[in-house]
Motif scaffolding. Structure first.
Motif, PDB file in Angstrom:
ATOM      1  N   ILE A 108     -15.535   4.998   6.570  1.00  0.00           N
ATOM      2  CA  ILE A 108     -15.704   6.241   5.816  1.00  0.00           C
ATOM      3  C   ILE A 108     -15.695   6.008   4.322  1.00  0.00           C
ATOM      4  CG2 ILE A 108     -14.672   7.620   7.665  1.00  0.00           C
ATOM      5  CD1 ILE A 108     -12.163   7.820   5.806  1.00  0.00           C
ATOM      6  N   LEU A 109     -15.252   4.832   3.896  1.00  0.00           N
ATOM      7  CA  LEU A 109     -15.228   4.494   2.479  1.00  0.00           C
ATOM      8  C   LEU A 109     -15.236   2.977   2.349  1.00  0.00           C
ATOM      9  CD1 LEU A 109     -13.105   6.117  -0.312  1.00  0.00           C
ATOM     10  CD2 LEU A 109     -13.057   3.634  -0.044  1.00  0.00           C
ATOM     11  N   SER A 110     -16.030   2.469   1.423  1.00  0.00           N
ATOM     12  CA  SER A 110     -16.080   1.030   1.166  1.00  0.00           C
ATOM     13  C   SER A 110     -16.360   0.845  -0.313  1.00  0.00           C
ATOM     14  CB  SER A 110     -17.164   0.371   2.018  1.00  0.00           C
ATOM     15  OG  SER A 110     -17.198  -1.028   1.794  1.00  0.00           O
ATOM     16  N   LYS A 111     -15.351   0.394  -1.061  1.00  0.00           N
ATOM     17  CA  LYS A 111     -15.522   0.289  -2.505  1.00  0.00           C
ATOM     18  C   LYS A 111     -14.457  -0.613  -3.108  1.00  0.00           C
ATOM     19  CE  LYS A 111     -14.355   3.739  -5.097  1.00  0.00           C
ATOM     20  NZ  LYS A 111     -14.266   5.081  -5.702  1.00  0.00           N
ATOM     21  N   SER A 112     -14.676  -0.995  -4.349  1.00  0.00           N
ATOM     22  CA  SER A 112     -13.660  -1.710  -5.113  1.00  0.00           C
ATOM     23  C   SER A 112     -12.727  -0.690  -5.740  1.00  0.00           C
ATOM     24  CB  SER A 112     -14.314  -2.560  -6.200  1.00  0.00           C
ATOM     25  OG  SER A 112     -15.144  -3.550  -5.636  1.00  0.00           O
ATOM     26  N   PRO A 113     -11.422  -0.943  -5.707  1.00  0.00           N
ATOM     27  CA  PRO A 113     -10.488   0.024  -6.278  1.00  0.00           C
ATOM     28  C   PRO A 113     -10.628   0.108  -7.796  1.00  0.00           C
ATOM     29  CG  PRO A 113      -9.340  -1.990  -5.653  1.00  0.00           C
ATOM     30  CD  PRO A 113     -10.740  -2.129  -5.157  1.00  0.00           C
ATOM     31  N   ILE A 114     -10.387   1.278  -8.325  1.00  0.00           N
ATOM     32  CA  ILE A 114     -10.354   1.487  -9.776  1.00  0.00           C
ATOM     33  C   ILE A 114      -8.896   1.662 -10.175  1.00  0.00           C
ATOM     34  CG2 ILE A 114     -11.060   2.991 -11.678  1.00  0.00           C
ATOM     35  CD1 ILE A 114     -13.501   3.760 -10.004  1.00  0.00           C
ATOM     36  N   ASN A 115      -8.435   0.796 -11.068  1.00  0.00           N
ATOM     37  CA  ASN A 115      -7.018   0.790 -11.455  1.00  0.00           C
ATOM     38  C   ASN A 115      -6.110   0.653 -10.232  1.00  0.00           C
ATOM     39  OD1 ASN A 115      -7.654   1.150 -14.209  1.00  0.00           O
ATOM     40  ND2 ASN A 115      -7.790   3.368 -13.928  1.00  0.00           N
ATOM     41  N   ASN A 116      -6.534  -0.209  -9.312  1.00  0.00           N
ATOM     42  CA  ASN A 116      -5.757  -0.506  -8.106  1.00  0.00           C
ATOM     43  C   ASN A 116      -5.570   0.696  -7.193  1.00  0.00           C
ATOM     44  OD1 ASN A 116      -5.233  -2.819  -9.855  1.00  0.00           O
ATOM     45  ND2 ASN A 116      -3.718  -3.412  -8.348  1.00  0.00           N
ATOM     46  N   VAL A 144       0.859  -1.177   0.000  1.00  0.00           N
ATOM     47  CA  VAL A 144       0.000   0.000   0.000  1.00  0.00           C
ATOM     48  C   VAL A 144       0.899   1.231   0.000  1.00  0.00           C
ATOM     49  CG1 VAL A 144      -1.836   1.217   1.241  1.00  0.00           C
ATOM     50  CG2 VAL A 144      -1.743  -1.289   1.293  1.00  0.00           C
ATOM     51  N   PHE A 145       0.730   2.085  -0.980  1.00  0.00           N
ATOM     52  CA  PHE A 145       1.617   3.246  -1.091  1.00  0.00           C
ATOM     53  C   PHE A 145       0.904   4.359  -1.860  1.00  0.00           C
ATOM     54  CE2 PHE A 145       2.293   0.460  -4.678  1.00  0.00           C
ATOM     55  CZ  PHE A 145       2.384   1.320  -5.773  1.00  0.00           C
ATOM     56  N   PRO A 146       1.322   5.630  -1.701  1.00  0.00           N
ATOM     57  CA  PRO A 146       2.245   6.097  -0.662  1.00  0.00           C
ATOM     58  C   PRO A 146       1.557   6.104   0.698  1.00  0.00           C
ATOM     59  CG  PRO A 146       1.342   7.962  -1.846  1.00  0.00           C
ATOM     60  CD  PRO A 146       0.809   6.735  -2.530  1.00  0.00           C
ATOM     61  N   ASN A 147       2.328   5.940   1.716  1.00  0.00           N
ATOM     62  CA  ASN A 147       1.806   5.928   3.079  1.00  0.00           C
ATOM     63  C   ASN A 147       2.870   6.517   4.007  1.00  0.00           C
ATOM     64  OD1 ASN A 147       0.286   5.473   5.352  1.00  0.00           O
ATOM     65  ND2 ASN A 147       0.503   3.242   5.337  1.00  0.00           N
ATOM     66  N   PRO A 148       2.714   7.781   4.425  1.00  0.00           N
ATOM     67  CA  PRO A 148       1.541   8.655   4.381  1.00  0.00           C
ATOM     68  C   PRO A 148       1.164   9.068   2.953  1.00  0.00           C
ATOM     69  CG  PRO A 148       3.109   9.403   6.036  1.00  0.00           C
ATOM     70  CD  PRO A 148       3.808   8.387   5.196  1.00  0.00           C
ATOM     71  N   THR A 149      -0.105   9.511   2.809  1.00  0.00           N
ATOM     72  CA  THR A 149      -0.628   9.923   1.519  1.00  0.00           C
ATOM     73  C   THR A 149      -1.331  11.263   1.656  1.00  0.00           C
ATOM     74  OG1 THR A 149      -2.109   9.322  -0.296  1.00  0.00           O
ATOM     75  CG2 THR A 149      -2.794   8.706   1.921  1.00  0.00           C
ATOM     76  N   THR A 150      -1.379  11.992   0.546  1.00  0.00           N
ATOM     77  CA  THR A 150      -2.158  13.226   0.516  1.00  0.00           C
ATOM     78  C   THR A 150      -3.557  12.990  -0.037  1.00  0.00           C
ATOM     79  OG1 THR A 150      -1.258  13.760  -1.666  1.00  0.00           O
ATOM     80  CG2 THR A 150      -0.127  14.689   0.252  1.00  0.00           C
ATOM     81  N   GLY A 151      -3.783  11.791  -0.580  1.00  0.00           N
ATOM     82  CA  GLY A 151      -5.112  11.505  -1.119  1.00  0.00           C
ATOM     83  C   GLY A 151      -5.212  10.174  -1.833  1.00  0.00           C
ATOM     84  N   LYS A 152      -4.506  10.010  -2.950  1.00  0.00           N
ATOM     85  CA  LYS A 152      -4.589   8.779  -3.722  1.00  0.00           C
ATOM     86  C   LYS A 152      -3.717   7.686  -3.104  1.00  0.00           C
ATOM     87  CE  LYS A 152      -5.852  10.789  -8.184  1.00  0.00           C
ATOM     88  NZ  LYS A 152      -5.509  10.917  -9.615  1.00  0.00           N
ATOM     89  N   ILE A 153      -4.297   6.485  -3.024  1.00  0.00           N
ATOM     90  CA  ILE A 153      -3.599   5.343  -2.436  1.00  0.00           C
ATOM     91  C   ILE A 153      -3.612   4.209  -3.452  1.00  0.00           C
ATOM     92  CG2 ILE A 153      -3.448   3.812  -0.447  1.00  0.00           C
ATOM     93  CD1 ILE A 153      -5.691   5.769   0.760  1.00  0.00           C
ATOM     94  N   PHE A 154      -2.455   3.626  -3.686  1.00  0.00           N
ATOM     95  CA  PHE A 154      -2.324   2.512  -4.625  1.00  0.00           C
ATOM     96  C   PHE A 154      -2.168   1.209  -3.851  1.00  0.00           C
ATOM     97  CE2 PHE A 154      -1.079   6.278  -6.882  1.00  0.00           C
ATOM     98  CZ  PHE A 154      -1.592   6.101  -8.152  1.00  0.00           C
ATOM     99  N   PHE A 155      -2.864   0.184  -4.318  1.00  0.00           N
ATOM    100  CA  PHE A 155      -2.815  -1.140  -3.698  1.00  0.00           C
ATOM    101  C   PHE A 155      -2.236  -2.122  -4.715  1.00  0.00           C
ATOM    102  CE2 PHE A 155      -5.978   1.236  -1.452  1.00  0.00           C
ATOM    103  CZ  PHE A 155      -5.850   0.841  -0.135  1.00  0.00           C
ATOM    104  N   ASN A 156      -1.079  -2.645  -4.375  1.00  0.00           N
ATOM    105  CA  ASN A 156      -0.408  -3.590  -5.256  1.00  0.00           C
ATOM    106  C   ASN A 156      -0.525  -4.982  -4.649  1.00  0.00           C
ATOM    107  OD1 ASN A 156       1.162  -4.800  -7.177  1.00  0.00           O
ATOM    108  ND2 ASN A 156       3.097  -3.900  -6.500  1.00  0.00           N
ATOM    109  N   TYR A 157      -1.199  -5.890  -5.341  1.00  0.00           N
ATOM    110  CA  TYR A 157      -1.410  -7.235  -4.822  1.00  0.00           C
ATOM    111  C   TYR A 157      -1.286  -8.244  -5.962  1.00  0.00           C
ATOM    112  CZ  TYR A 157      -5.908  -5.052  -5.964  1.00  0.00           C
ATOM    113  OH  TYR A 157      -6.897  -4.309  -6.538  1.00  0.00           O
ATOM    114  N   PRO A 158      -1.132  -9.526  -5.653  1.00  0.00           N
ATOM    115  CA  PRO A 158      -0.946 -10.548  -6.685  1.00  0.00           C
ATOM    116  C   PRO A 158      -2.085 -10.566  -7.703  1.00  0.00           C
ATOM    117  CG  PRO A 158      -0.442 -11.452  -4.538  1.00  0.00           C
ATOM    118  CD  PRO A 158      -1.039 -10.101  -4.293  1.00  0.00           C
ATOM    119  N   ASP A 159      -1.765 -10.972  -8.924  1.00  0.00           N
ATOM    120  CA  ASP A 159      -2.756 -10.980  -9.999  1.00  0.00           C
ATOM    121  C   ASP A 159      -3.988 -11.802  -9.660  1.00  0.00           C
ATOM    122  OD1 ASP A 159      -1.124  -9.373 -11.496  1.00  0.00           O
ATOM    123  OD2 ASP A 159      -0.271 -11.016 -12.682  1.00  0.00           O
TER     124      ASP A 159
END
Length: 309
Positions: free
Chosen positions: A270-278, A237-252
């Motif tokens: 506060i948020l529950s959703k499927s990521p868009i473009n990770n 999970v990056f960047p962490n800390p973040t200013t807003g956008k968070i990327f989730f990198n996980y196995p295919d």
């Protein structure tokens, strides 16, 4: 019950309300059980169901108008406001002797609406088959203090409990230290440990909806240190800390059917959703410390801390 014996090792992290410390159960996650409501999981018992305010049902009220998932939840009356002078509970008995877990966690989603600091719900535990009970928050010998979303308020009588208005779904979780401190080392019988969720009200009715609980999940951990093919660095999970956008990198293999919850320090989702473009975006949320939970096919595969700056 949806029983899942896990060969893989899902490294879970558990945190305090302030997120100042992360606690990790000892050993590998080997067992997960979602406590179903239909058919009713045999771990759950509603005492005196004919007169008990607790019932399994589909919420049909103003605030409690749906469950967190599925159709059924366990609720203090599915259609009416809660009554005066209640002292009703349902219990959960975890069959420790059937499943040799080293440690365990119990989690659930819930809503509550009660008279603040007067009526409310408490969670209690007994280690001698229901003879004696203690508030889960006061159990210093067996339950880690690394709670997520557990109460700081009190209700009548000065008992710690959930009281007031949850303002939406909240997530709660606590971490049970089992063999390490109790099995064979105390006079309490862990094979007969019981949890109860008790709702209390006074003699004044103010037309509140009570307590609604859903998605109760127990996880058991093996302390023997089995080798696992799942490594904690497979999800980044990056960047962490973040200013807003968070990327989730996980196995295919996890690309489909991923859902992510972001939870604040009070246990509110506060948020529950499927990521868009990770990725997901929390730009519009306040700076602070949050928790993320990553689900694959509705099962948690990662939990961690996230800082918004």
């Amino acid at each position: 019950m949806k029983k899942i014996l896990l060969i893989g090792h899902f490294l879970m992290q558990f945190i305090t309300l302030s997120f100042s410390q992360i606690a990790q159960p000892v050993g590998s996650l080997i067992y997960t059980d979602t406590l179903d409501f239909r058919p009713l999981c045999n771990w759950i018992k509603i005492n005196n169901p004919e007169s008990n305010t607790w019932e399994i049902g589909q919420p049909n009220k103003g605030v409690f108008n749906s469950t967190h998932s599925g159709k059924l939840g366990i609720i203090t009356d599915s259609t009416s406001m809660y009554k005066n002078n209640l002292n009703d509970y349902f219990s959960i008995t975890i069959p420790y002797s059937d499943n040799q877990f080293g440690e365990g966690t119990l989690s659930f989603y819930h809503k509550y609406q009660t008279d603040t600091l007067i009526d409310g719900g408490i969670i209690e535990v007994s280690y001698n088959n229901g003879i004696d009970w203690k508030n889960i928050r006061d159990d210093k010998n067996h339950v880690m203090t690394n709670f997520i979303g557990l109460y700081n308020d009190t209700i009548k009588g000065g008992k710690y409990g959930f009281s007031g208005n949850s303002k939406g779904w909240q997530y709660a979780e606590f971490h049970w230290v089992w063999i390490m401190r109790t099995k064979g080392s105390t006079p309490e019988n862990y094979d007969k440990s019981i949890l109860r969720f008790r709702f209390i009200s006074d003699n004044v009715n103010t037309n509140k909806e009570g307590w609604l609980i859903d998605d109760i999940v127990f996880r058991g951990y093996d302390i023997s240190g089995k080798v696992s093919e799942f490594k904690d660095n497979q999800i980044k999970v990056f960047p962490n800390p973040t200013t807003g956008k968070i990327f989730f990198n996980y196995p295919d293999k996890y690309n489909l059917n991923i859902k992510i919850d972001i939870i604040d320090i009070n246990g509110r989702i506060i948020l529950s959703k499927s990521p868009i473009n990770n990725q997901i975006d929390i730009t519009n949320n306040k700076p602070g410390t949050y928790m993320y939970k990553i689900y694959f096919l509705n099962k948690i595969v990662s939990i961690g801390k996230l800082v918004k700056i």
